[in-house]
Design an enzyme around this catalytic site. Structure first.
Site, PDB file in Angstrom:
ATOM      1  N   CYS A  96       0.829  -1.208   0.000  1.00  0.00           N
ATOM      2  CA  CYS A  96       0.000   0.000   0.000  1.00  0.00           C
ATOM      3  C   CYS A  96       0.868   1.265   0.000  1.00  0.00           C
ATOM      4  O   CYS A  96       1.541   1.544  -0.983  1.00  0.00           O
ATOM      5  CB  CYS A  96      -0.973  -0.037   1.169  1.00  0.00           C
ATOM      6  SG  CYS A  96      -2.393   1.058   0.960  1.00  0.00           S
TER       7      CYS A  96
ATOM      8  N   HIS B  64      -3.762  -5.247  -0.280  1.00  0.00           N
ATOM      9  CA  HIS B  64      -3.372  -5.840   1.002  1.00  0.00           C
ATOM     10  C   HIS B  64      -3.402  -7.360   0.931  1.00  0.00           C
ATOM     11  O   HIS B  64      -4.464  -7.972   1.068  1.00  0.00           O
ATOM     12  CB  HIS B  64      -4.302  -5.358   2.121  1.00  0.00           C
ATOM     13  CG  HIS B  64      -4.042  -3.959   2.560  1.00  0.00           C
ATOM     14  ND1 HIS B  64      -3.186  -3.658   3.599  1.00  0.00           N
ATOM     15  CD2 HIS B  64      -4.492  -2.781   2.086  1.00  0.00           C
ATOM     16  CE1 HIS B  64      -3.130  -2.335   3.746  1.00  0.00           C
ATOM     17  NE2 HIS B  64      -3.913  -1.789   2.840  1.00  0.00           N
TER      18      HIS B  64
ATOM     19  N   GLU C 123      -2.483  -9.382   3.117  1.00  0.00           N
ATOM     20  CA  GLU C 123      -2.879  -9.932   4.422  1.00  0.00           C
ATOM     21  C   GLU C 123      -4.369  -9.764   4.689  1.00  0.00           C
ATOM     22  O   GLU C 123      -4.897 -10.317   5.656  1.00  0.00           O
ATOM     23  CB  GLU C 123      -2.069  -9.264   5.537  1.00  0.00           C
ATOM     24  CG  GLU C 123      -2.593  -7.933   6.043  1.00  0.00           C
ATOM     25  CD  GLU C 123      -2.506  -6.791   5.050  1.00  0.00           C
ATOM     26  OE1 GLU C 123      -3.154  -5.758   5.279  1.00  0.00           O
ATOM     27  OE2 GLU C 123      -1.795  -6.914   4.036  1.00  0.00           O
TER      28      GLU C 123
END
Length: 362
Positions: A248, A332, A334
């Protein structure tokens, strides 16, 4: 008894609604997210600092807020230790909640952090306005407690959300420096589950003086160009061969340190359903995203290229170096609240770390 509040936008629009959460006023940049679940994760994501978040899903609050649990001294559930949004805007707020691990209602949770919420808003109309005009400055005004509009992108938000000192986690086989510009806690969880030693440093810390095997650049809020100290340290790291992975804001910082430029998106990408394509293939992934800026790939030096492309608007979703083990994602991997399709990128990074250590005799 309900209390009336209003949402005021910089274009003069005024929308009346009902208060939930703290009965107070707040100003910020009004943005929207199309995620249908995951408001506990969204509200605690430091990347939302300074923003008034509009949730497009019609009902919010129906599953409450879970209780805190710790894992390796960090939250097992939330993305940080507090709520970061400046305010919350929803269509229908559920006064009652039901979920097996709910500990409190959303309204009470907002009150704990003095964050205002406004419900009864036509969020479909508001989202269409933001899509057509771009993100707008706005404010939630309660009980005549007016305040001026404020553009959070003029502030160094990263300095506000980054930790004050160095923190250590784990005792694994690879030593990873994590530059915390407002990291989501699930990034730490993903690393710790992969048996690493994690050194978490503030955004402006000179990590080049540390001994490490790999470098990670976190997500975070605001304009990446305000992180001059981080960019300066990163330029030094790019002259070496140690693997680097950015997510990001970390992707934008890598682009700037490489000599490229960044720009502000019209209304940003904030959702759990953004499709991206791996450059040079027909392979696509559904990703979780939360960002208002992007790398301008046309400005990157020849040795860099786009790694992922957003299939909605063609913008850059990650970059990589042609010969060195440096890569990033704008989305993202994750997730935390969204799909986990791309979590394998953590494994790819640690594989590159192991290969670097082997070649360097470490």
């Amino acid at each position: 008894m309900s209390q009336t509040v209003k949402l005021v936008l910089e274009d003069g629009t005024e929308i009346q609604g009902e208060s939930f959460g703290a009965f107070t006023s707040a100003a910020g940049e009004v943005v929207f997210s199309t995620a249908m679940t995951g408001y506990p994760e969204n509200l605690t994501d430091p990347s939302f600092a300074g923003q008034i978040l509009v949730l497009t899903t019609p009902m919010v609050g129906n599953y409450g807020v879970p209780g805190e649990e710790l894992y390796e001294s960090i939250s097992r559930i939330f993305e940080s230790d507090k709520i970061h949004v400046a305010g919350l805007v929803v269509n229908y707020y559920s006064q009652e909640h039901s979920h097996w691990n709910a500990a409190k209602c959303l309204g009470d949770w907002l009150k704990e952090y003095n964050i205002p919420g406004i419900c009864g808003v036509d969020t479909r109309m508001l989202t269409k306005k933001l899509r057509e005009n771009g993100a707008l400055l706005g404010k939630i005004v309660a009980d005549g407690q007016d305040l001026p509009l404020h553009d959070p992108n003029l502030d160094n938000l990263v300095a506000q959300v980054s930790p004050a000192g160095v923190q250590h986690y784990g005792h694994g086989q690879h030593k990873i420096v994590l530059v915390d510009c407002g990291t989501k806690t699930n990034i730490l969880r993903c690393f710790l589950e992969r048996d690493v030693e994690l050194i978490r440093v503030p955004w402006d810390y000179d990590f080049t003086q540390l001994d490490y095997d790999g470098l990670f650049l976190s997500n975070g809020p605001g304009d990446p160009k305000l992180c001059e100290a981080t960019i300066g340290h990163l330029r030094k790291a790019l002259t070496q061969d140690k693997p680097i992975f950015g997510i990001c804001l970390g992707s934008q910082l890598m682009g700037l340190a490489a000599g490229g430029d960044t720009f502000k998106l019209k209304y940003g990408h904030r959702s759990h359903n953004q499709p991206v394509k791996l450059t040079g293939t027909q392979r696509c992934y559904i990703t979780s995203q939360n960002h208002g800026f992007a790398v301008d790939t046309a400005t990157l030096p020849a040795e860099w290229q786009m790694l992922f492309e957003n299939l909605n608007d063609g913008t850059c979703e990650g970059i990589k170096h042609q010969t060195k083990p440096f890569f990033s994602t704008q989305f993202h991997p994750e997730a935390a609240g969204g799909p986990e399709d791309t979590e394998f990128l953590f494994d790819d990074f640690l594989t590159a770390v192991a290969e670097y250590k082997s070649s360097a005799g470490r």
